[in-house]
Design an enzyme around this catalytic site. Sequence first.
Site, PDB file in Angstrom:
ATOM      1  N   ALA A   1     -81.913   0.536  32.782  1.00  0.00           N
ATOM      2  CA  ALA A   1     -82.781   1.609  33.272  1.00  0.00           C
ATOM      3  C   ALA A   1     -82.506   1.948  34.733  1.00  0.00           C
ATOM      4  O   ALA A   1     -82.671   3.098  35.142  1.00  0.00           O
ATOM      5  CB  ALA A   1     -84.251   1.231  33.082  1.00  0.00           C
ATOM      6  N   THR A   2     -82.075   0.985  35.520  1.00  0.00           N
ATOM      7  CA  THR A   2     -81.753   1.289  36.923  1.00  0.00           C
ATOM      8  C   THR A   2     -80.677   2.365  36.982  1.00  0.00           C
ATOM      9  O   THR A   2     -80.808   3.365  37.709  1.00  0.00           O
ATOM     10  CB  THR A   2     -81.255   0.028  37.660  1.00  0.00           C
TER      11      THR A   2
ATOM     12  N   GLN B   1     -90.633   0.195  30.356  1.00  0.00           N
ATOM     13  CA  GLN B   1     -91.706  -0.711  29.912  1.00  0.00           C
ATOM     14  C   GLN B   1     -92.476  -0.147  28.724  1.00  0.00           C
ATOM     15  O   GLN B   1     -93.432  -0.764  28.258  1.00  0.00           O
ATOM     16  CB  GLN B   1     -92.695  -0.967  31.068  1.00  0.00           C
TER      17      GLN B   1
ATOM     18  N   GLY C   1     -82.611  -2.324  27.245  1.00  0.00           N
ATOM     19  CA  GLY C   1     -82.749  -3.293  26.155  1.00  0.00           C
ATOM     20  C   GLY C   1     -83.539  -4.539  26.503  1.00  0.00           C
ATOM     21  O   GLY C   1     -84.335  -5.021  25.688  1.00  0.00           O
TER      22      GLY C   1
ATOM     23  N   THR D   1     -65.757   1.746  30.027  1.00  0.00           N
ATOM     24  CA  THR D   1     -65.699   1.241  28.649  1.00  0.00           C
ATOM     25  C   THR D   1     -67.084   0.802  28.199  1.00  0.00           C
ATOM     26  O   THR D   1     -67.750   0.031  28.895  1.00  0.00           O
ATOM     27  CB  THR D   1     -64.734   0.040  28.557  1.00  0.00           C
TER      28      THR D   1
ATOM     29  N   CYS E   1     -92.061 -10.488  45.948  1.00  0.00           N
ATOM     30  CA  CYS E   1     -91.723 -11.484  46.959  1.00  0.00           C
ATOM     31  C   CYS E   1     -90.246 -11.391  47.314  1.00  0.00           C
ATOM     32  O   CYS E   1     -89.395 -11.417  46.462  1.00  0.00           O
ATOM     33  CB  CYS E   1     -91.990 -12.885  46.440  1.00  0.00           C
TER      34      CYS E   1
HETATM   35  C1  LIG Z   1     -87.011  -3.322  34.523  1.00  0.00           C
HETATM   36  C2  LIG Z   1     -87.304  -1.932  34.915  1.00  0.00           C
HETATM   37  C3  LIG Z   1     -86.299  -1.103  35.402  1.00  0.00           C
HETATM   38  C4  LIG Z   1     -84.889  -1.581  35.593  1.00  0.00           C
HETATM   39  O1  LIG Z   1     -84.256  -1.773  34.373  1.00  0.00           O
HETATM   40  P1  LIG Z   1     -82.864  -2.562  34.274  1.00  0.00           P
HETATM   41  O2  LIG Z   1     -82.431  -2.322  32.887  1.00  0.00           O
HETATM   42  O3  LIG Z   1     -83.200  -3.994  34.564  1.00  0.00           O
HETATM   43  O4  LIG Z   1     -81.951  -1.968  35.270  1.00  0.00           O
HETATM   44  C5  LIG Z   1     -86.633   0.190  35.726  1.00  0.00           C
HETATM   45  N1  LIG Z   1     -87.875   0.639  35.585  1.00  0.00           N
HETATM   46  C6  LIG Z   1     -88.870  -0.129  35.116  1.00  0.00           C
HETATM   47  C7  LIG Z   1     -90.237   0.441  34.954  1.00  0.00           C
HETATM   48  C8  LIG Z   1     -88.622  -1.439  34.769  1.00  0.00           C
HETATM   49  O5  LIG Z   1     -89.611  -2.209  34.326  1.00  0.00           O
END
Ligand SMILES: *Cc1c(COP(=O)(O)O)cnc(C)c1O
Length: 397
Positions: A78-79, A186, A207, A246, A332
């Site tokens: 997601a990042t 989430q 995932g 890839t 933290c």
């Molecule tokens: C964990 C999270 C991310 C980051 O996702 P990754 O797959 O770890 O990069 C982004 N947004 C929210 C709300 C998350 O909880």
Amino acid sequence: MSDKKLSRPVYLDNHATTQTDPRVVEAMLPYFNKSFGNPHSGSHYYGWEAADAVELARGQVADSIGASPEEIYFTSGATEANNIALKGATRFYREKKNHIVTCVTEHPCILDSAHDLASEGTRVTFLEVGSDGLIDLDNLKDAITDDTLLVSVMTVQNEIGTVQPIAEIGELCHQHEVLLHTDAAQALGKMSLDVKAMNVDLMSITGHKVYGPMGCGALYLTKKPRVKIKPLFSGGGQEKSIRPGTLPAPLCVGFGKTCELAAIEVEGEAKRLRQMRDELLTTLNNNLFGVHVNGGMKQRIPGNLNISVEGVDAESLMAALPDLAVSSGSACTSASAKASYVLDAIGLTTDLAESSLRIGLGRFTLQEEVNYAANRLIEEIRNIRKNRQVLSVNAAE
Ligand SMILES: *Cc1c(COP(=O)(O)O)cnc(C)c1O
């Protein structure tokens, strides 16, 4: 509880990451050793086999959010999806429109992407939230101008589990010809997702928050009308050049299976988790004074409980509970524990923010583990309060 379970701390941090479902691991395994081809190798069987598996996975991901396969772009999580969505869309369209709107409680990868865009000359509005954790639609309406390109509001907040009214936000956006992006990291598997019903044009998912492997997620980009992106990476043209590199076929396969399971199990799981979560809160409230729930309880995913315990420092409490894996609402850093900006945004005092615990129940959480956690929390909270009282009495003498 079995001794095997007790030999490790009870895991109640399912917002940070989740155990990979054994069914997902099983689906992935052949793609590490036997069917190990590069999915972009077009000239032989190994490549075709891996490509078929990746395309099947793309379909599973698409189905789980009501999209079509050609609207799904695999990413590392997601990042990356959030970075591509915000930076990629803004950089593509900024000659036409150069204002974006987001929210103060977004994940750091959204907030920092927005700050990066601001330093490139994009105007950014950060919407505040109420004590329930939700934005005010009137504020959003006021923020939107003719220059507004995109609104990005997360579906579910990662600390307090609150659910934003995405469909209504999307309706408002579309009335003003503004794109809506949502970070649904989430939300996947915790509630039903449908990009069309939610009026969402771009969506990020991942995932490892939903019993899948770390390192694989996706960006949904609507094709009606097609959202254009200026890619962040140069490369070999994979994922229509929006995310070249890839594809990790085993991870894509795992993520696909994860999404399939999420869509099937979401309702039953929600019911089970809600019941355990609500009972946990009742037990804590029946045995302790001064337990506050952070964020609204109504618009919240079932597995989340974020509480502040009056007069109890969360760091001390967690230190006294090595047998529980929970986290504090405080983000933290190794050098300094600073109070969570999310709890600050919903109006908590620093004291209460530093007394916050985030408890995340998940698919593999057992009732007896929750019971154990409740008893241990009550025990150690009483202990800390008793010791503090002794200390303050001594100090007064
Ligand atoms: C964990 C999270 C991310 C980051 O996702 P990754 O797959 O770890 O990069 C982004 N947004 C929210 C709300 C998350 O909880």
